[in-house]
Design a protein around this motif. Structure first.
Motif, PDB file in Angstrom:
ATOM      1  N   GLY A   1      -9.263 -41.923  53.440  1.00  0.00           N
ATOM      2  CA  GLY A   1      -8.799 -40.604  53.044  1.00  0.00           C
ATOM      3  C   GLY A   1      -7.369 -40.639  52.575  1.00  0.00           C
ATOM      4  N   GLY A   2      -6.622 -39.625  52.959  1.00  0.00           N
ATOM      5  CA  GLY A   2      -5.240 -39.541  52.540  1.00  0.00           C
ATOM      6  C   GLY A   2      -4.430 -38.604  53.404  1.00  0.00           C
ATOM      7  N   ILE A   3      -3.128 -38.769  53.318  1.00  0.00           N
ATOM      8  CA  ILE A   3      -2.178 -37.890  53.997  1.00  0.00           C
ATOM      9  C   ILE A   3      -1.271 -37.326  52.920  1.00  0.00           C
ATOM     10  CG2 ILE A   3      -0.237 -37.763  55.612  1.00  0.00           C
ATOM     11  CD1 ILE A   3      -1.551 -40.102  57.145  1.00  0.00           C
ATOM     12  N   GLY A   4      -1.136 -36.015  52.896  1.00  0.00           N
ATOM     13  CA  GLY A   4      -0.323 -35.394  51.862  1.00  0.00           C
ATOM     14  C   GLY A   4       0.533 -34.273  52.387  1.00  0.00           C
ATOM     15  N   ASN A  43      -3.231 -32.727  55.896  1.00  0.00           N
ATOM     16  CA  ASN A  43      -2.102 -32.042  55.283  1.00  0.00           C
ATOM     17  C   ASN A  43      -1.038 -31.751  56.329  1.00  0.00           C
ATOM     18  OD1 ASN A  43      -3.043 -31.913  52.633  1.00  0.00           O
ATOM     19  ND2 ASN A  43      -4.295 -30.147  53.101  1.00  0.00           N
ATOM     20  N   SER A  44       0.212 -31.992  55.957  1.00  0.00           N
ATOM     21  CA  SER A  44       1.341 -31.807  56.851  1.00  0.00           C
ATOM     22  C   SER A  44       2.558 -31.434  56.027  1.00  0.00           C
ATOM     23  CB  SER A  44       1.601 -33.119  57.606  1.00  0.00           C
ATOM     24  OG  SER A  44       2.851 -33.093  58.249  1.00  0.00           O
ATOM     25  N   GLN A  45       3.518 -30.793  56.644  1.00  0.00           N
ATOM     26  CA  GLN A  45       4.789 -30.542  55.979  1.00  0.00           C
ATOM     27  C   GLN A  45       5.741 -31.718  56.162  1.00  0.00           C
ATOM     28  OE1 GLN A  45       5.336 -27.740  53.819  1.00  0.00           O
ATOM     29  NE2 GLN A  45       3.163 -28.145  54.108  1.00  0.00           N
ATOM     30  N   ASP A  46       5.337 -32.705  56.981  1.00  0.00           N
ATOM     31  CA  ASP A  46       6.100 -33.935  57.170  1.00  0.00           C
ATOM     32  C   ASP A  46       5.137 -35.119  57.061  1.00  0.00           C
ATOM     33  OD1 ASP A  46       7.850 -35.964  57.841  1.00  0.00           O
ATOM     34  OD2 ASP A  46       8.623 -34.965  59.640  1.00  0.00           O
ATOM     35  N   PRO A  47       4.639 -35.397  55.843  1.00  0.00           N
ATOM     36  CA  PRO A  47       3.630 -36.441  55.688  1.00  0.00           C
ATOM     37  C   PRO A  47       4.127 -37.835  56.074  1.00  0.00           C
ATOM     38  CG  PRO A  47       4.335 -35.641  53.543  1.00  0.00           C
ATOM     39  CD  PRO A  47       4.957 -34.751  54.569  1.00  0.00           C
ATOM     40  N   ASP A 100      -0.991 -23.054  50.005  1.00  0.00           N
ATOM     41  CA  ASP A 100      -2.263 -22.452  50.388  1.00  0.00           C
ATOM     42  C   ASP A 100      -2.982 -23.227  51.495  1.00  0.00           C
ATOM     43  OD1 ASP A 100      -3.181 -24.654  48.942  1.00  0.00           O
ATOM     44  OD2 ASP A 100      -3.805 -23.463  47.225  1.00  0.00           O
ATOM     45  N   TYR A 101      -2.454 -24.381  51.908  1.00  0.00           N
ATOM     46  CA  TYR A 101      -3.054 -25.163  52.989  1.00  0.00           C
ATOM     47  C   TYR A 101      -1.989 -26.094  53.566  1.00  0.00           C
ATOM     48  CZ  TYR A 101      -7.068 -26.992  55.530  1.00  0.00           C
ATOM     49  OH  TYR A 101      -7.971 -27.310  56.515  1.00  0.00           O
ATOM     50  N   PRO A 102      -0.958 -25.530  54.236  1.00  0.00           N
ATOM     51  CA  PRO A 102       0.179 -26.345  54.655  1.00  0.00           C
ATOM     52  C   PRO A 102      -0.129 -27.362  55.753  1.00  0.00           C
ATOM     53  CG  PRO A 102       0.405 -24.110  55.465  1.00  0.00           C
ATOM     54  CD  PRO A 102      -0.794 -24.125  54.563  1.00  0.00           C
ATOM     55  N   TYR A 103      -1.100 -27.056  56.630  1.00  0.00           N
ATOM     56  CA  TYR A 103      -1.465 -27.934  57.733  1.00  0.00           C
ATOM     57  C   TYR A 103      -2.972 -27.959  57.875  1.00  0.00           C
ATOM     58  CZ  TYR A 103       3.357 -27.099  59.171  1.00  0.00           C
ATOM     59  OH  TYR A 103       4.708 -26.992  59.196  1.00  0.00           O
ATOM     60  N   GLY A 104      -3.506 -29.088  58.279  1.00  0.00           N
ATOM     61  CA  GLY A 104      -4.927 -29.138  58.585  1.00  0.00           C
ATOM     62  C   GLY A 104      -5.628 -30.306  57.942  1.00  0.00           C
ATOM     63  N   THR A 105      -6.916 -30.383  58.207  1.00  0.00           N
ATOM     64  CA  THR A 105      -7.759 -31.459  57.701  1.00  0.00           C
ATOM     65  C   THR A 105      -8.850 -30.859  56.833  1.00  0.00           C
ATOM     66  OG1 THR A 105      -7.375 -32.707  59.731  1.00  0.00           O
ATOM     67  CG2 THR A 105      -9.241 -33.387  58.368  1.00  0.00           C
ATOM     68  N   ASN A 152       2.232 -41.094  46.213  1.00  0.00           N
ATOM     69  CA  ASN A 152       2.038 -40.815  44.805  1.00  0.00           C
ATOM     70  C   ASN A 152       1.746 -39.320  44.723  1.00  0.00           C
ATOM     71  OD1 ASN A 152       1.536 -40.925  42.081  1.00  0.00           O
ATOM     72  ND2 ASN A 152      -0.491 -41.835  42.286  1.00  0.00           N
ATOM     73  N   TRP A 153       2.631 -38.554  44.132  1.00  0.00           N
ATOM     74  CA  TRP A 153       2.515 -37.093  44.070  1.00  0.00           C
ATOM     75  C   TRP A 153       2.458 -36.499  45.474  1.00  0.00           C
ATOM     76  CZ3 TRP A 153      -1.748 -35.863  39.931  1.00  0.00           C
ATOM     77  CH2 TRP A 153      -1.367 -36.383  38.700  1.00  0.00           C
ATOM     78  N   ASP A 154       3.269 -36.983  46.385  1.00  0.00           N
ATOM     79  CA  ASP A 154       3.290 -36.524  47.791  1.00  0.00           C
ATOM     80  C   ASP A 154       1.962 -36.758  48.491  1.00  0.00           C
ATOM     81  OD1 ASP A 154       5.883 -35.772  48.414  1.00  0.00           O
ATOM     82  OD2 ASP A 154       5.641 -33.766  47.582  1.00  0.00           O
ATOM     83  N   TYR A 155       1.191 -37.742  48.041  1.00  0.00           N
ATOM     84  CA  TYR A 155      -0.103 -38.071  48.635  1.00  0.00           C
ATOM     85  C   TYR A 155      -0.134 -39.563  48.900  1.00  0.00           C
ATOM     86  CZ  TYR A 155      -5.164 -38.242  49.303  1.00  0.00           C
ATOM     87  OH  TYR A 155      -6.419 -38.420  49.823  1.00  0.00           O
ATOM     88  N   ARG A 156      -0.527 -39.937  50.106  1.00  0.00           N
ATOM     89  CA  ARG A 156      -0.608 -41.334  50.505  1.00  0.00           C
ATOM     90  C   ARG A 156      -2.067 -41.680  50.789  1.00  0.00           C
ATOM     91  NH1 ARG A 156       3.625 -38.631  51.782  1.00  0.00           N
ATOM     92  NH2 ARG A 156       5.659 -39.580  52.054  1.00  0.00           N
ATOM     93  N   GLU A 157      -2.608 -42.640  50.073  1.00  0.00           N
ATOM     94  CA  GLU A 157      -3.980 -43.064  50.351  1.00  0.00           C
ATOM     95  C   GLU A 157      -4.013 -43.792  51.688  1.00  0.00           C
ATOM     96  OE1 GLU A 157      -6.021 -45.107  47.231  1.00  0.00           O
ATOM     97  OE2 GLU A 157      -5.279 -43.715  45.710  1.00  0.00           O
TER      98      GLU A 157
END
Length: 116
Positions: A51-54, A10-14, A59-64, A33-38
């Protein structure tokens, strides 16, 4: 037994994160797709997981977070709560699966997935 089947970064700049992991590790990253990249991290000939990058939610702006596949998401949520977990996001329904986010008693976030 719940099995770890994926991860979320998770990132604020995916877009920047996707470029980084693609450039450094050669990961294949799909269009958002919905701010989520497979993410595909490699071929099936070696052990590993995708996994994915979104864009991280409030409630979880950064992290794995790992994603754990379960047979019954309702039972897994109830069992986790009984053992001290906190629900961050209640069960959500998607086309092919259900997903919920929890935090364990020591503060580690994780997702639960039940395929339909």
């Amino acid at each position: 037994m719940g099995r770890v089947i994926g991860f979320e970064l998770n990132s604020q700049d995916p877009e920047k994160a996707a470029k980084f992991y693609s450039s450094v590790f050669g990961w294949e990253i799909s269009a958002p797709n919905w701010d989520y990249r497979e993410v595909t991290t490699g071929g099936e000939e070696k052990p590993g997981m995708n996994g994915g990058i979104g864009k991280g939610p409030n409630d979880y702006p950064y992290g794995t977070r790992i994603q754990i596949e379960v047979d019954s998401i309702d039972d897994a949520i109830a069992n986790a709560k009984e053992n001290g977990a906190m629900i961050v996001r209640e069960k959500m329904e998607f086309d092919d699966f259900y997903l919920a986010y929890l935090v364990d008693p020591v503060g580690l976030g994780f997702g639960l997935i039940q395929n339909k």
